[in-house]
Design an enzyme around this catalytic site. Structure first.
Site, PDB file in Angstrom:
ATOM      1  N   LEU A 189     -31.066  69.503  31.887  1.00  0.00           N
ATOM      2  CA  LEU A 189     -31.178  69.773  30.616  1.00  0.00           C
ATOM      3  C   LEU A 189     -31.156  67.733  30.383  1.00  0.00           C
ATOM      4  O   LEU A 189     -30.230  67.006  30.297  1.00  0.00           O
ATOM      5  CB  LEU A 189     -30.280  69.785  29.958  1.00  0.00           C
ATOM      6  CG  LEU A 189     -29.419  71.622  30.667  1.00  0.00           C
ATOM      7  CD1 LEU A 189     -28.550  72.303  29.407  1.00  0.00           C
ATOM      8  CD2 LEU A 189     -30.802  72.286  30.042  1.00  0.00           C
ATOM      9  N   CYS A 190     -32.008  67.594  29.321  1.00  0.00           N
ATOM     10  CA  CYS A 190     -32.128  66.281  28.911  1.00  0.00           C
ATOM     11  C   CYS A 190     -30.484  65.815  28.194  1.00  0.00           C
ATOM     12  O   CYS A 190     -30.176  66.623  27.185  1.00  0.00           O
ATOM     13  CB  CYS A 190     -32.545  65.849  28.836  1.00  0.00           C
ATOM     14  SG  CYS A 190     -32.700  63.961  27.103  1.00  0.00           S
TER      15      CYS A 190
END
Lengths: 130, 100, 127
Positions: free
Chosen positions: A77-78
């Protein structure tokens, strides 16, 4: 063949995460490898372990976790997108002094560099979004 | 190059732009709401048929079926493929462009 | 192939921007990827097609909608060695814009040149 997959939409709202999952599954069945699945924009919401979909519906976050467990897939996940949207892992919880974390198994939070790296390392990069 | 389009051509111009900017050795795969671009007798059918002169067009079967459509609804010579076929297209084509 | 995948690989990255700014987050978050990606020393180009050309409109002021005016970042891209910005002529014209309406120096190219840019790229990002 080594694939990188970018998912730009959250679960349930848009078909993108479903399509990405079915693509990843088919690629693995065909003997290919997934280098990384990177979740960006609302896509980071795919990594919540707090989702409770109705019993007769697919469990999108769990489905990703299971696939990653079985086939050693890196689910990222960014961090910038995750922080904005309240997706938290234990490290982020400590760093930002939150009272809980909510990340699902096998997901991790890291920087956008991981997406660029997927573009460089993977032989094919495919995007699922809106 | 493989181009995917996931928008209905009646909602957004993704298919139109794709058709304007693809080179002749390209293939197009219509997925999600993009499958509506494969329908015959629509306001965009002619431009799709015209593109078929140089471009092979595919449609993702599971997305078609989910929307109550089948081969009989489609422009002729559009090939219906499954996810395995989708994966194979991304391998046959060295590069991928996803029109969202 | 394995050899080439080691560090030092330079690929042609193309960021395709087809969305208007502000109404959704895509344009802003795409620019964040460009900024991070600049550190990786890849060959980077940005293409502005369809509503993406509105991202470059000059004089954007978000002070009354309380969002970040990320359009200012475009003029700083040069400092990140991101210098290849391409705008599709047809997209610009159909939106009633000319190059004078844009906030930064770009190369306006027609659709056949845009076609070539896309074909020549190796990794294409769409957000």
């Amino acid at each position: 063949m080594l694939f990188g997959i970018l998912v730009n939409e959250g679960p349930y709202q848009h078909q993108a995460s479903d399509s990405a999952y079915l693509f990843a599954k088919a690629a693995i069945e065909e003997g290919h490898k997934i280098f990384r699945v990177f979740f960006y924009h609302d896509g980071v919401n795919n990594g919540t372990r707090l989702a409770t979909p109705p019993q007769d519906d697919r469990h999108i976050p769990n489905r990703w976790s299971e696939l990653a467990k079985e086939h050693e897939i890196d689910l990222v996940l960014c961090v910038a997108a995750a922080q904005r949207r309240g997706m938290v892992d234990p490290d982020e919880m400590k760093r930002n002094k939150k009272d809980a974390d909510n990340i699902a198994e096998k997901f991790r939070i890291s920087g956008l560099g991981q997406l660029i790296e997927a573009g460089v390392q993977a032989e094919r990069l495919i995007t699922f979004g809106d | 190059m493989l181009h995917t389009v996931n928008k209905s051509p009646f909602e957004k111009n993704s298919l139109e732009t794709c058709l304007r900017l693809i080179d002749e050795s390209s293939s197009i795969l219509l997925i999600e709401d993009g499958v509506y671009g494969a329908l015959k007798n629509t306001s965009v059918s002619d431009s799709v048929i015209n593109a078929q002169k140089t471009t092979k067009i595919y449609v993702l079967g599971p997305d078609l079926k989910a929307r109550g459509l089948d081969k009989s609804s489609l422009i002729s010579n559009i090939e219906i493929i499954d996810y395995k076929g989708f994966v194979n297209l991304t391998i046959e084509n060295e590069k991928i462009q996803n029109w969202l | 192939m394995e050899e080439e995948l080691e560090s030092g690989v330079v690929k042609k990255f193309l960021y395709i921007n087809r969305r208007a700014p502000h109404g959704t987050v895509y344009a802003h978050e795409a620019l964040e990827v460009v900024l991070i990606g600049a550190a990786f020393e890849q060959d980077v180009s940005l293409a502005f097609i369809d509503d993406g050309v509105f991202q470059l409109k000059k004089d954007q002021d978000t002070s009354e909608i309380n969002t970040k005016n990320f359009s200012k970042i475009f003029s700083a891209l040069e400092m990140y060695d991101v210098e290849k910005l391409y705008v599709e002529k047809e997209s610009l014209e159909s939106r009633g814009l000319t190059e004078d309406d844009l906030s930064v120096d770009v190369k306006v190219i027609d659709s056949s040149e845009m076609k070539k840019l896309i074909t020549d790229s190796e990794v294409i990002f769409n957000f």
